[in-house]
Write a protein that holds these residues in place. Structure first.
Motif, PDB file in Angstrom:
ATOM      1  N   LEU A 141      11.917  76.271  45.780  1.00 44.66           N
ATOM      2  CA  LEU A 141      11.697  76.452  47.217  1.00 44.66           C
ATOM      3  C   LEU A 141      11.529  75.107  47.910  1.00 44.66           C
ATOM      4  O   LEU A 141      12.027  74.900  49.035  1.00 44.66           O
ATOM      5  CB  LEU A 141      10.469  77.328  47.458  1.00 44.66           C
ATOM      6  CG  LEU A 141      10.592  78.800  47.058  1.00 44.66           C
ATOM      7  CD1 LEU A 141       9.248  79.503  47.216  1.00 44.66           C
ATOM      8  CD2 LEU A 141      11.655  79.506  47.887  1.00 44.66           C
ATOM      9  N   ASN A 356      20.543  76.797  50.593  1.00 43.62           N
ATOM     10  CA  ASN A 356      19.658  77.776  49.952  1.00 43.62           C
ATOM     11  C   ASN A 356      20.404  78.594  48.906  1.00 43.62           C
ATOM     12  O   ASN A 356      19.914  78.835  47.799  1.00 43.62           O
ATOM     13  CB  ASN A 356      19.071  78.736  50.992  1.00 43.62           C
ATOM     14  CG  ASN A 356      18.142  78.060  51.969  1.00 43.62           C
ATOM     15  OD1 ASN A 356      17.757  76.914  51.787  1.00 43.62           O
ATOM     16  ND2 ASN A 356      17.795  78.764  53.019  1.00 43.62           N
ATOM     17  N   VAL A 370      15.198  83.936  42.668  1.00 46.32           N
ATOM     18  CA  VAL A 370      14.327  83.641  43.806  1.00 46.32           C
ATOM     19  C   VAL A 370      14.615  84.726  44.829  1.00 46.32           C
ATOM     20  O   VAL A 370      15.693  84.757  45.435  1.00 46.32           O
ATOM     21  CB  VAL A 370      14.614  82.243  44.393  1.00 46.32           C
ATOM     22  CG1 VAL A 370      13.692  81.992  45.585  1.00 46.32           C
ATOM     23  CG2 VAL A 370      14.423  81.167  43.337  1.00 46.32           C
ATOM     24  N   HIS A 375      11.178  83.992  49.330  1.00 39.54           N
ATOM     25  CA  HIS A 375      11.608  82.895  50.197  1.00 39.54           C
ATOM     26  C   HIS A 375      11.096  83.082  51.618  1.00 39.54           C
ATOM     27  O   HIS A 375      10.683  82.118  52.274  1.00 39.54           O
ATOM     28  CB  HIS A 375      13.138  82.786  50.208  1.00 39.54           C
ATOM     29  CG  HIS A 375      13.633  81.632  51.022  1.00 39.54           C
ATOM     30  ND1 HIS A 375      13.751  81.690  52.405  1.00 39.54           N
ATOM     31  CD2 HIS A 375      14.011  80.372  50.676  1.00 39.54           C
ATOM     32  CE1 HIS A 375      14.185  80.531  52.858  1.00 39.54           C
ATOM     33  NE2 HIS A 375      14.343  79.712  51.839  1.00 39.54           N
TER      34      HIS A 375
END
Length: 394
Positions: A141, A356, A370, A375
């Motif tokens: 992240l 991302n 993830v 997120h």
């Protein structure tokens, strides 16, 4: 009338495809969607080939190409692996690792394009955190946020900044002078946010020696690449034209006996260049049909422009958003708000930024997911706070 209706249909489907990353049932990515949309506008007579050529912004395309060649050279030389190893090797605790990763990835993204850094640094972060026995998620992240927020700093940080710098004529130094503080504070803010969300990264327990990172170092290529990179940076700071400088730098790097030209061209993101070209033509179609006038109320105030840049970036991606909103911009501050809103919007959700997705896909290939929710609890407050910082500081 039929021509206008069909053109509107083409534009609607084009922007739908840009928002979804492709059209359902068709094997097209965003670059394919933009090119097909542009070609259909020519087919319908909304604009002819000469008008399409004139719609292309050569400075933007040349600047982007030159930066990609430089990135390819430095990647082959092993620069990015070396930089990550030296920087992260200074970390002695999990918190220090988080800080150094954030600032390092952000700084590298400001100079060498955020998507490139996401691609090159993801495997290094995964190998490092697993070798140290750390939870990789907060560090992944951190990488996502850092490559987005850090890229805000310079015209070379991301494609939309390259576009803004080219269309606005803002000098490299003016860009940096205006945005260095929002970028730096944004990076520090994400460190604080991740430390709050993941208590384990606040640990000051000494880390074991860092595992060696796997990369190949080619010193002659490294010396030449760094020489060209430093020369370009100095030239940009002194006001040398960005596109011209990038093309000269690419020529100097391609003039070599060590690497075949094909090796460079394999690393150039041709899809991104095609996307830009198609979007220039599509945006000209929007202008000719008078659709851009519907956006005029959004540009009546700096705050409205910032919100419009953010929302449109989430809906249709950042580069199309910048092209649509560019005609509304009147002064340097508005150009900077447009660059900032379209860049910082990439932190909001996992799907809001190509960088991302690159990190998430790299993690998925290693068996690590993830999630969208994970997120979002990081990206939502980060985006809102950094947008407020940007607006307040500009």
């Amino acid at each position: 009338m039929a021509q206008e209706a069909l053109s509107l249909l083409v534009l609607s489907l084009t922007y739908l495809g840009l928002a979804l990353g492709g059209l359902p049932g068709y094997r097209m990515n965003r670059a394919g969607v933009a090119l097909v949309g542009a070609s259909f506008l020519l087919l319908l007579g909304t604009l002819d080939l000469e008008a399409a050529w004139q719609a292309l912004d050569a400075k933007t395309l040349v600047f982007l190409f030159g930066v990609m060649v430089l990135n390819a050279h430095l990647a082959y030389a092993g620069f990015f692996g070396l930089a990550a190893e030296r920087l992260l090797g200074l970390a002695r605790t999990p918190l220090a690792l988080l800080v150094l990763l954030t600032l390092g990835a952000g700084g590298l993204s400001a100079l060498f394009l955020n998507d490139t850094m996401a691609l090159l640094l993801t495997p290094l972060v995964l190998a490092l955190t697993r070798g140290l026995g750390l939870n990789p998620v907060p560090y992944l992240l951190a990488l996502m946020g850092a490559v987005n927020t850090g890229s805000l700093l310079t015209p070379t940080g991301n494609p939309q900044n390259i576009l803004v710098a080219s269309l606005s004529g803002l000098a490299y130094l003016d860009f940096v002078r205006a945005l260095w503080l929002p970028a730096l504070l944004g990076l520090l803010l994400q460190v604080a946010l991740l430390a709050f969300l993941y208590p384990e990264v606040r640990s000051r327990k000494p880390l074991p020696p860092l595992p060696p990172l796997r990369y190949r170092l080619h010193r002659p290529l490294l010396r030449k690449g760094l020489g060209v990179a430093v020369g370009l940076l100095l030239a940009f700071l002194l006001g040398y034209p960005l596109a011209q400088g990038a093309l000269v730098g690419a020529g100097l790097l391609l003039f070599t006996r060590r690497l075949r030209s094909e090796r460079y061209f394999l690393r150039v993101d041709w899809e991104l260049l095609v996307l830009f070209g198609g979007l220039f033509v599509v945006t000209e179609g929007v202008r000719r049909l008078g659709l851009a006038e519907a956006l005029l109320p959004l540009g009546e105030s700096p705050l409205g422009l910032l919100l419009a840049a953010t929302l449109l970036s989430l809906l249709i991606s950042n580069v199309p958003a910048v092209l649509l909103l560019a005609p509304l911009v009147n002064d340097p501050r508005d150009w900077l708000l447009l660059a900032g809103g379209s860049t910082l919007a990439g932190n909001l959700t996992l799907l809001a930024s190509v960088a991302n997705l690159i990190v998430a896909e790299g993690a998925r290939k290693e068996g690590l997911g993830v999630g969208l929710g994970e997120h979002l609890r990081f990206g939502l407050p980060l985006t809102l706070l950094t947008l407020a910082l940007l607006y307040g500081l500009l």
